[in-house]
Design a protein around this motif. Structure first.
Motif, PDB file in Angstrom:
ATOM      1  N   LYS B  19       0.554  -0.825   0.338  1.00 13.67           N
ATOM      2  CA  LYS B  19       0.157   0.265   0.000  1.00 13.67           C
ATOM      3  C   LYS B  19       0.403   1.038   0.063  1.00 13.67           C
ATOM      4  O   LYS B  19       0.883   2.204  -0.836  1.00 13.67           O
ATOM      5  CB  LYS B  19      -0.638   0.104   1.286  1.00 13.67           C
ATOM      6  N   LYS B  22       1.831   1.397  -3.368  1.00 13.02           N
ATOM      7  CA  LYS B  22       0.847   2.594  -4.395  1.00 13.02           C
ATOM      8  C   LYS B  22       0.737   3.483  -4.041  1.00 13.02           C
ATOM      9  O   LYS B  22       0.616   4.363  -4.591  1.00 13.02           O
ATOM     10  CB  LYS B  22       0.334   1.613  -4.308  1.00 13.02           C
ATOM     11  N   LYS B  25       3.253   5.720  -5.900  1.00 10.10           N
ATOM     12  CA  LYS B  25       2.835   5.426  -7.381  1.00 10.10           C
ATOM     13  C   LYS B  25       4.176   6.481  -8.622  1.00 10.10           C
ATOM     14  O   LYS B  25       5.209   6.789  -9.257  1.00 10.10           O
ATOM     15  CB  LYS B  25       1.776   5.308  -8.059  1.00 10.10           C
TER      16      LYS B  25
END
Lengths: 296, 318
Positions: B19, B22, B25
């Motif tokens: 997570k 992400k 990103k």
């Protein structure tokens, strides 16, 4: 406070030496400038100082109608523009990405980017690699290998780390994504360091001639600095350039230009852009050096 | 039971890590071009170092080429057996020594001199002029050297006016003056700019120290010796360490630019020989070994100097 005789004497000698240093630093360039405006035949006898003896623009005309010169100038200019814009983009976005707080694997990524600066790969493996990539006699050899420069990234990164984090955070709350923040908020705030690195890259790209020497044989891809290298090292080339000019003018005109004066004009034209950005260079380069010295 | 707990904990940890990643990103996408660039242009060529231990044949590729004799070290031994290569090594080290130690004190002296100038205007002008040659490319500087030293050029003119019996000569055509020309052109191009770092260090010295010293009756020279120089010692040491790699790494552009038909043979250095025999001559394996030898020695020099300096002066670049 009264100054002693010894101190006054020191000041005088110090000033004299520094003035001499300045004279020595610019004299060869001014001499070349005078030579570039001097009649070629007249220059053969020597004795030109910092003023032309028989003024002429013929040398510059010879340079500016030479097709090789024009082609090389085009390659040089396009190369500098592309290398600077793309290089800044890659280096700057990497620097910004790596300053994001709490970024997982930041250390590993930085190490990965830094490591190559300590590994001596050497000319030949680099050359073979370029060949395998199809970059021999390819314009992109001027751009792609220099896109990312670790040292420049360190300079940008240390500047970004000093910026206040509030702006970024409030933008984040407003729902802006990473790229919007980088281009719209952080980029305008970091213009000083961007100017510094941009100058850095463009001067390096403009002054480089070993890339051409190593990877390019195609005449159409020669740069100005490379052309100048050939003029300096191959006297025949400069002579043939001046011969063409003399011949095209017909027999009744005496030879006004020689290899030496054409070479001088080329050197001046090639260094003029550096002279033009020099005031900025001095300001930013020195800032960069000091930043580099602090950050080690 | 315990095992599944552990498993879920590990899974949970993995998931949060994922997570996290992400969430960042955007940042990773920003770093990606730099990573790709480093892989293609910095990591990929490292593989080519193997050529130094092989007899590289273009048709067979790097991996397919046969290993060199003497357990792969044939080309490294050749460096000391081949007279041409050995001469290049000797030249490189000798040129490097002269340029490093002969050039080292001048930027420091210059910085001290700049620092003594009281007139702001003069200081700024003098600096602007003195830094200028650094920004010219080496080949432009060499173009100036060629004009300056030509038979009818300013150098011979000056010599004739100083010594009426002087016979005009172009030193560039004489191999015995090669190093002198290299040394002087190096100083001419770099002395001003190299003084910037030292000047910055000098400016940072606490002025109170000078005041105290001058009250104690210390003259200018004594102040420089006892206050300025010790204060800028860290900078002096760091600059020295960083330039030590230059002992076996003479500037290619300068040497190649100054070489001509009269001086090239006697003044070949490692870099120029690698260019001529490798890139021009296609002897890839021997020149890869030669370049690797140079790179490794340079790395050893810098690391050793860094280590010694850390022990002795507590200053280091890493």
């Amino acid at each position: 406070m009264k100054r002693s005789f010894g101190e006054k004497l020191f000041t005088v000698i110090n000033t004299i030496i520094l003035v001499l240093l300045c004279v020595v630093s610019v004299y060869p360039y001014l001499n070349q400038l005078a030579l570039s405006f001097n009649d070629g035949m007249d220059a053969i006898s020597g004795g030109i100082t910092i003023f032309p003896r028989e003024f002429t623009l013929e040398n510059y005309r010879t340079v500016f109608i030479d097709p090789n010169f024009l082609a090389a100038a085009r390659v040089s200019v396009i190369r500098v523009i592309l290398a600077t814009i793309l290089g800044l983009l890659v280096t700057y976005s990497a620097a910004y990405g790596l300053t994001r707080r709490g970024l997982p694997y930041r250390k590993q990524l930085t190490l990965f980017l830094m490591l190559p600066s300590y590994i001596p790969v050497g000319t030949i493996p680099t050359y073979i690699n370029m060949r395998n990539l199809g970059l021999i006699n390819n314009f992109w050899v001027y751009i792609l290998p220099g896109l990312f420069a670790f040292y420049n990234m360190v300079i940008i990164r240390s500047y970004l780390q000093e910026l206040p984090p509030e702006m970024e955070e409030s933008a984040k709350i407003d729902g802006a994504n990473d790229f919007t923040i980088m281009f719209r908020i952080i980029f305008p705030m970091s213009l000083p360091v961007i100017a510094c690195v941009a100058l850095w890259i463009s001067v390096g790209a403009w002054n480089d001639w070993t890339t051409t020497l190593t990877y390019v044989t195609d005449r159409e891809l020669h740069t100005l600095q490379y052309l100048m290298m050939r003029l300096v090292k191959e006297a025949e080339l400069a002579n043939s350039m001046s011969m063409q000019q003399t011949m095209s003018k017909g027999a009744e005109v005496k030879a006004k230009v020689t290899g030496d004066t054409v070479k001088a004009a080329t050197l001046i034209v090639t260094t003029i852009p550096i002279l033009c950005v020099y005031p900025f260079l001095q300001k930013y380069f020195i800032k960069g050096i000091n930043l580099g010295a602090v950050k080690g | 039971m315990e095992k599944t707990m552990e498993q879920t904990l590990v899974n949970e940890k993995k998931r949060t890590k994922f997570k996290e990643i992400k969430k960042y990103k955007g940042a990773y996408i920003m770093i990606l071009p730099a990573i790709i660039s480093a892989i293609i242009f910095s990591y990929l060529p490292m593989y080519g170092i193997i050529m130094a231990f092989k007899n590289f044949d273009v048709k067979l590729g790097i991996w397919g080429s046969p290993w060199a004799a003497n357990h792969g070290f044939e080309h490294f031994m050749a460096i000391f057996e081949n007279p041409e290569m050995f001469k290049a090594v000797k030249n490189t080290i000798w040129f490097g020594l002269v340029i490093l130690f002969g050039g080292y004190p001048f930027p420091i002296i210059l910085a001290l001199m700049f620092n003594e100038i009281r007139s702001k205007w003069f200081k700024k002008t003098a600096q602007t002029i003195a830094y200028f040659p650094h920004f010219l490319s080496w080949i432009a500087v060499i173009g100036l050297v060629y004009t300056f030293l030509a038979k009818e050029g300013p150098f011979n003119q000056l010599m004739v006016s100083l010594f009426p019996s002087w016979e005009p000569v172009n030193p560039l055509m004489k191999s015995e003056y090669f190093l002198e020309i290299m040394y002087i052109s190096h100083l001419w191009k770099n002395v001003g700019y190299s003084s910037v770092v030292f000047l910055a260090a000098i400016t940072g010295v606490d002025p109170g120290l000078y005041e105290a010293a001058s009250i104690d009756g210390c003259g200018k020279l004594k102040q420089v010796w006892h206050i300025t120089l010790p204060s800028i010692k860290p900078t002096m040491v760091i600059v020295l360490i960083m330039s030590l790699g230059g002992l076996i790494n003479v500037n290619f552009e300068q040497v190649y630019g100054l070489q001509n038909a009269f001086t090239q043979l006697d003044n070949e250095v490692i870099g120029t020989l690698v260019y001529r025999q490798g890139i021009m001559g296609g002897k890839y394996s021997p020149t890869t070994a030669f370049g690797l030898f140079q790179g490794v020695v340079s790395l050893i020099l810098v690391t050793t100097a860094n280590w010694v300096s850390k022990k002795v002066t507590d200053q280091s670049i890493w």
